[in-house]
Design an enzyme around this catalytic site. Structure first.
Site, PDB file in Angstrom:
ATOM      1  N   CYS A   1       0.015   5.533   0.757  1.00 55.27           N
ATOM      2  CA  CYS A   1      -1.008   6.458   1.254  1.00 55.27           C
ATOM      3  C   CYS A   1      -0.439   7.866   1.171  1.00 55.27           C
ATOM      4  CB  CYS A   1      -1.395   6.106   2.692  1.00 55.27           C
ATOM      5  SG  CYS A   1      -2.725   7.131   3.355  1.00 55.27           S
TER       6      CYS A   1
ATOM      7  N   ARG B   1       0.825  -1.208   0.000  1.00 54.16           N
ATOM      8  CA  ARG B   1       0.000   0.000   0.000  1.00 54.16           C
ATOM      9  C   ARG B   1       0.855   1.251   0.000  1.00 54.16           C
ATOM     10  NH1 ARG B   1      -3.812   1.351   5.043  1.00 54.16           N
ATOM     11  NH2 ARG B   1      -1.906   2.245   5.863  1.00 54.16           N
TER      12      ARG B   1
END
Length: 131
Positions: free
Chosen positions: A104, A102
């Protein structure tokens, strides 16, 4: 081969893009904002918005015959990085094991003034084998 994935269980694309594209064993899901596809509303809190964005992602995954467990990479865009902890708590409810990679980021603004947008890439080899 490229196949377009679309469902009315997630918000329709509001521009010249697809909800998702299946290609070479990968499903690329466009960024999902927290619009409720049933009535077009947007909740106010980051927690509610994170749930809705992830439900929209889930509806598209399901339309492709996949689930959250097939996701290999996510990108989360936040209008305020101070919402990271609250978003992360909701996110962890959807990705419970074998968590995807991920990134972000805080961004200057998101469509419709929402607080979060989430895009994913999923392993669709099991779907592609069925074709």
């Amino acid at each position: 081969m490229k196949r377009i994935i679309a469902t009315d269980k997630a918000p329709a694309a509001v521009g010249p893009y697809s909800q998702a594209v299946l290609s070479n064993g990968l499903l690329f899901v466009s960024g999902q904002i927290p619009v409720n596809p049933a009535d077009g509303t947007v909740a106010s809190t980051i927690e509610e918005q994170s749930h809705q964005a992830l439900k929209n992602v889930g509806a598209i995954l399901e339309a492709a015959g996949l689930g959250y467990g097939d996701v290999v990479k996510t990108t989360v865009l936040l209008s305020d990085i101070a919402d990271f902890k609250a978003m992360n708590a909701v996110y962890s409810e959807y990705f419970t094991q074998d968590k995807p990679a991920r990134a972000c980021f805080q961004v200057a603004a998101l469509p419709l003034g929402v607080k979060v947008e989430i895009e994913v890439v999923a392993d669709a080899t099991k779907t592609c084998q069925d074709e």
